[in-house]
Motif scaffolding. Structure first.
Motif, short mmCIF file in Angstrom:
data_model
loop_
_atom_site.label_atom_id
_atom_site.label_comp_id
_atom_site.label_asym_id
_atom_site.label_seq_id
_atom_site.Cartn_x
_atom_site.Cartn_y
_atom_site.Cartn_z
N SER A 205 41.91 1.10 13.17
CA SER A 205 41.50 2.42 12.72
C SER A 205 40.81 2.35 11.36
N PRO B 31 22.01 5.28 6.26
CA PRO B 31 21.48 5.80 7.54
C PRO B 31 20.19 5.09 7.90
N ASN C 189 39.19 -0.28 10.09
CA ASN C 189 37.88 -0.92 10.25
C ASN C 189 36.85 0.04 10.85
N THR C 190 37.30 0.88 11.79
CA THR C 190 36.40 1.87 12.39
C THR C 190 35.94 2.88 11.35
N GLU C 191 36.89 3.36 10.55
CA GLU C 191 36.55 4.33 9.50
C GLU C 191 35.63 3.71 8.46
N LYS C 192 35.88 2.43 8.13
CA LYS C 192 35.04 1.74 7.16
C LYS C 192 33.61 1.59 7.67
N ALA C 193 33.47 1.23 8.94
CA ALA C 193 32.13 1.10 9.53
C ALA C 193 31.41 2.44 9.55
N TYR C 194 32.16 3.51 9.80
CA TYR C 194 31.56 4.85 9.83
C TYR C 194 31.07 5.24 8.44
N ARG C 195 31.87 4.93 7.40
CA ARG C 195 31.44 5.23 6.03
C ARG C 195 30.21 4.43 5.66
N LYS C 196 30.13 3.20 6.15
CA LYS C 196 28.98 2.36 5.84
C LYS C 196 27.71 2.91 6.48
N VAL C 197 27.82 3.42 7.71
CA VAL C 197 26.67 4.02 8.39
C VAL C 197 26.20 5.26 7.64
N LYS C 198 27.14 6.05 7.14
CA LYS C 198 26.77 7.26 6.42
C LYS C 198 26.07 6.96 5.10
#
Length: 302
Positions: free
Chosen positions: A279, A293, A281-290
């Motif tokens: 969970s 962009p 790592n998923t949140e970290k990847a999402y923050r990186k995408v934001k």
């Protein structure tokens, strides 16, 4: 010298008798059954390698850092792993500031033994330049609140922090191939540690030699227990370490029962740790995408 088992919390005779009488009837003052764990919560900080674990009222934080050092002469191709514990007086009035006490030393040794002797961390992968430079991994465990069973909570905090830690990537260059470059995370993605398995510590408290035994003792139960045993094992059923404290003797069949229970509990805890890390790592990847962009996603419509 016999290691200190119980906390220094002064209980009345009536309180002790009440807890002991309840245990004889397979009841615990917090409503649990003998082999029930308290609620486990695992959280992570914004930075890699930091964890926060709450096991009932017990609260522990873990931090992992790394630095380049010279390797030990007898192990020139291996990095090192060290564990440090901090017992704050705010967590328990029996803890003192300054030099680590018996409890802090014992806690660090139990966790260290489970990690090091089982070779859970691939220390050879921490070698940068054989005989000259290796990564030294340091785990700092901070006890914020002592609600009992510090060993299991601190062990989970250490494992969770290790699984989310990332070390900088290094490369060798120059004319002789010995010039070291440590790449910042903006240039090259940091590397995770290679963790072969998760050694889970499961602690039991003994009140008599034959029948009265509970898992995950609370603060009040630790105050009256006669002995304790911590079994460290992984989901493969491998026993990584066993630590027995206290003067009470334990029957062979009780020890075997504890091992069977610990095997089941270690699998449950391993699943919870892996789910929490996934969970994170998923949140970290999402923050990186934001933060970064894509060019298409970053354009506004007209």
């Amino acid at each position: 010298m016999e290691q200190r088992l119980a906390n220094s919390w002064n209980m009345t005779v009536n309180e002790k008798n009440f807890i002991e009488t309840a245990l004889l009837s397979d009841l615990r003052v917090d409503g649990r059954r003998p082999f029930d764990y308290r609620r486990l919560t695992i959280k992570f900080g914004r930075e890699d390698g930091s964890s926060e674990v709450q096991l009932g009222q017990t609260h522990v934080m873990g931090f992992v850092t790394a630095q380049l050092v010279q390797p030990y002469k007898d192990r020139p191709n291996e990095g090192s792993l060290a564990i440090y514990t901090e017992f704050s007086p705010m967590a328990d009035s029996s803890f003192e500031t300054g030099r680590p006490g018996e409890s802090a030393v014992e806690l660090g040794r139990i966790i260290d033994r489970g990690l090091r002797e089982s070779r859970a961390i691939d220390t050879e992968s921490l070698c940068v330049l054989a005989g000259k430079l290796v990564w030294s991994i340091r785990i700092d465990l901070h006890i914020l609140d002592n609600g009992g069973n510090l060993v299991d909570a601190a062990n989970i905090a250490a494992l969770a922090a290790l699984l989310t830690f990332r070390r900088p990537e290094c490369s060798l260059g120059g004319e002789d191939g010995q010039e070291l470059t440590v790449h910042p995370p903006e240039v090259r993605e940091p590397l995770p540690l290679i963790v072969h398995h998760l050694p889970i510590a499961v602690t039991f408290a003994f009140f008599t030699a034959d029948t009265v035994v509970v898992i995950d003792p609370s603060h009040s139960e630790e105050a009256i227990m006669k002995g304790r045993m911590t079994v460290t094992l992984n989901t493969n059923g491998d026993i990584c370490a066993i630590q027995k404290g206290g003067g009470v003797g334990v029957m062979h069949n009780v020890v075997m029962q504890c091992l069977r229970v610990a095997s089941v509990k270690s699998a449950d805890i391993t699943t919870k740790i892996k789910e929490a890390v996934e969970s994170y790592n998923t949140e970290k990847a999402y923050r990186k995408v934001k933060r970064h962009p894509s060019s298409a996603g970053g354009q506004t419509e007209r």
